[in-house]
Design an enzyme around this catalytic site. Structure first.
Site, PDB file in Angstrom:
ATOM      1  N   ARG A 102       0.960  -1.212   0.047  1.00 23.02           N
ATOM      2  CA  ARG A 102      -0.011  -0.091   0.071  1.00 23.02           C
ATOM      3  C   ARG A 102       0.781   1.260   0.032  1.00 23.02           C
ATOM      4  O   ARG A 102       0.570   2.317  -0.533  1.00 23.02           O
ATOM      5  CB  ARG A 102      -0.901   0.085   1.452  1.00 23.02           C
ATOM      6  N   LYS A 137       2.971  24.323  -1.963  1.00 26.82           N
ATOM      7  CA  LYS A 137       1.491  23.769  -1.615  1.00 26.82           C
ATOM      8  C   LYS A 137       1.388  22.138  -1.689  1.00 26.82           C
ATOM      9  O   LYS A 137       1.280  21.628  -2.782  1.00 26.82           O
ATOM     10  CB  LYS A 137       0.561  24.449  -2.415  1.00 26.82           C
ATOM     11  N   LYS A 169       6.512  37.718   1.185  1.00 26.96           N
ATOM     12  CA  LYS A 169       5.272  37.899   0.305  1.00 26.96           C
ATOM     13  C   LYS A 169       4.607  39.040   1.076  1.00 26.96           C
ATOM     14  O   LYS A 169       4.990  39.974   1.890  1.00 26.96           O
ATOM     15  CB  LYS A 169       4.449  36.575   0.529  1.00 26.96           C
ATOM     16  N   GLU A 202       7.782  39.473  -3.260  1.00 30.60           N
ATOM     17  CA  GLU A 202       6.524  39.541  -4.005  1.00 30.60           C
ATOM     18  C   GLU A 202       6.266  40.947  -4.394  1.00 30.60           C
ATOM     19  O   GLU A 202       6.272  41.951  -3.605  1.00 30.60           O
ATOM     20  CB  GLU A 202       5.587  38.755  -3.468  1.00 30.60           C
ATOM     21  N   ASP A 224       2.864  38.682  -8.698  1.00 32.88           N
ATOM     22  CA  ASP A 224       1.872  37.887  -8.408  1.00 32.88           C
ATOM     23  C   ASP A 224       0.533  38.468  -8.830  1.00 32.88           C
ATOM     24  O   ASP A 224       0.155  39.816  -8.693  1.00 32.88           O
ATOM     25  CB  ASP A 224       1.819  37.906  -6.847  1.00 32.88           C
TER      26      ASP A 224
END
Length: 285
Positions: A102, A137, A169, A202, A224
């Site tokens: 698995r 992410k 950011k 950013e 961005d």
């Protein structure tokens, strides 16, 4: 970026934790009905199409579960596969194969999906110098494998985590009191703590690009959610002063157009957070 030693340590931690999670005190299904001395053989079957990834990671899993297991690999990582292909054979203690099954499948299905999507994005940029990057992410606890899969698919890795690159950011800039102050504080912090880290900042608009350019030593400016026209203006404004990166809602339909704006990099969280697992199975022979 993190070192190869750090990366390998991350992979071992993933395997250790996954085995703990899945096997616990024992695989009682196998222990109950499969003799401890039984020797078996199984094949990894492809029931889908795309780019296979995780073969070398599967090898690491089998080795961890039972060093006596042996693999015959027919299709290596990064190869195109189709329905009916056999990627490898694994032979050895039957209980050990079942213990690892698995974890091997879960890992390879996810990694293959990421590699396949990355290869699609890379193909869309064919003939252009722009590189495709992943992001943070990722699935918690599985980041090293997902970033590995991106490279197997032909993409490049962004920073691995919060500790191997500085990325200022919007929230950092706002909490710090503005762009110029945030950059100055960051440089002072790096010097004080003897840290040799690249700095990405950013920008949300052209005025912020201009302000960032007033500070030296910036590795890359992240544009961005810029539209095409504003991206072109930003690239022209930046010139050779620093590298450029486009990010924000970039997909298969828009990625080449953003590359044509002249950016050095395009980052996409979709490479790792929006994929459908490749259908694979491990079948006894």
């Amino acid at each position: 970026m993190i070192s190869e030693v750090q990366f390998q340590n991350e992979l071992q931690l993933i395997i250790q934790n996954a085995v703990r999670e899945d096997i616990g005190t024992g695989d009682y299904s196998s222990l109950a009905c499969v003799p401890a001395s039984a020797i078996g053989k199984a094949q990894l079957l492809v029931k889908d199409q795309g780019i296979i990834a995780g073969v070398e990671f599967a090898k690491m899993i089998f080795e961890f579960v039972d060093p006596g297991l042996t693999l015959d690999i027919f299709i290596p990582d990064g190869s195109p596969v189709k329905y009916g292909d056999v990627v490898f054979h694994v032979k050895g203690n039957s209980q050990s194969i079942l213990k690892a099954e698995r974890l091997v499948l879960n890992s390879m299905q996810r990694m293959s999906a990421i590699a396949s999507k990355t290869r699609t994005y890379v193909a869309l940029l064919e003939g252009m110098p722009t590189k495709i990057l992943d992001t943070r992410k990722t699935t918690p606890g599985f980041r090293a494998c997902e970033k590995w899969a991106v490279t197997i698919g032909g993409g490049e890795n962004h920073r691995f985590a919060l500790y191997d690159m500085v990325m200022l950011k919007d929230n950092h800039l706002d909490f710090a009191g503005g762009i110029t102050l945030a950059i100055a504080k960051t440089k002072a912090f790096l010097i004080e703590n003897k840290l040799d880290l690249k700095i990405i900042v950013e920008a949300r608009n052209l005025n912020e690009v201009k302000e960032i350019l007033q500070s030296n030593g910036i590795y890359r400016i992240l544009l961005d959610n810029f539209d095409y026209e504003t991206t072109k203006q930003a690239v022209a404004l930046i010139g050779n002063q620093t590298l450029t990166e486009s990010s924000g809602n970039i997909n298969e339909n828009t990625i080449r157009s953003y590359a044509q704006c002249g950016v050095n990099y395009i980052s996409s969280g979709a490479l790792t957070h929006s994929v459908y697992n490749m259908d694979l199975s491990l079948k006894a022979l």
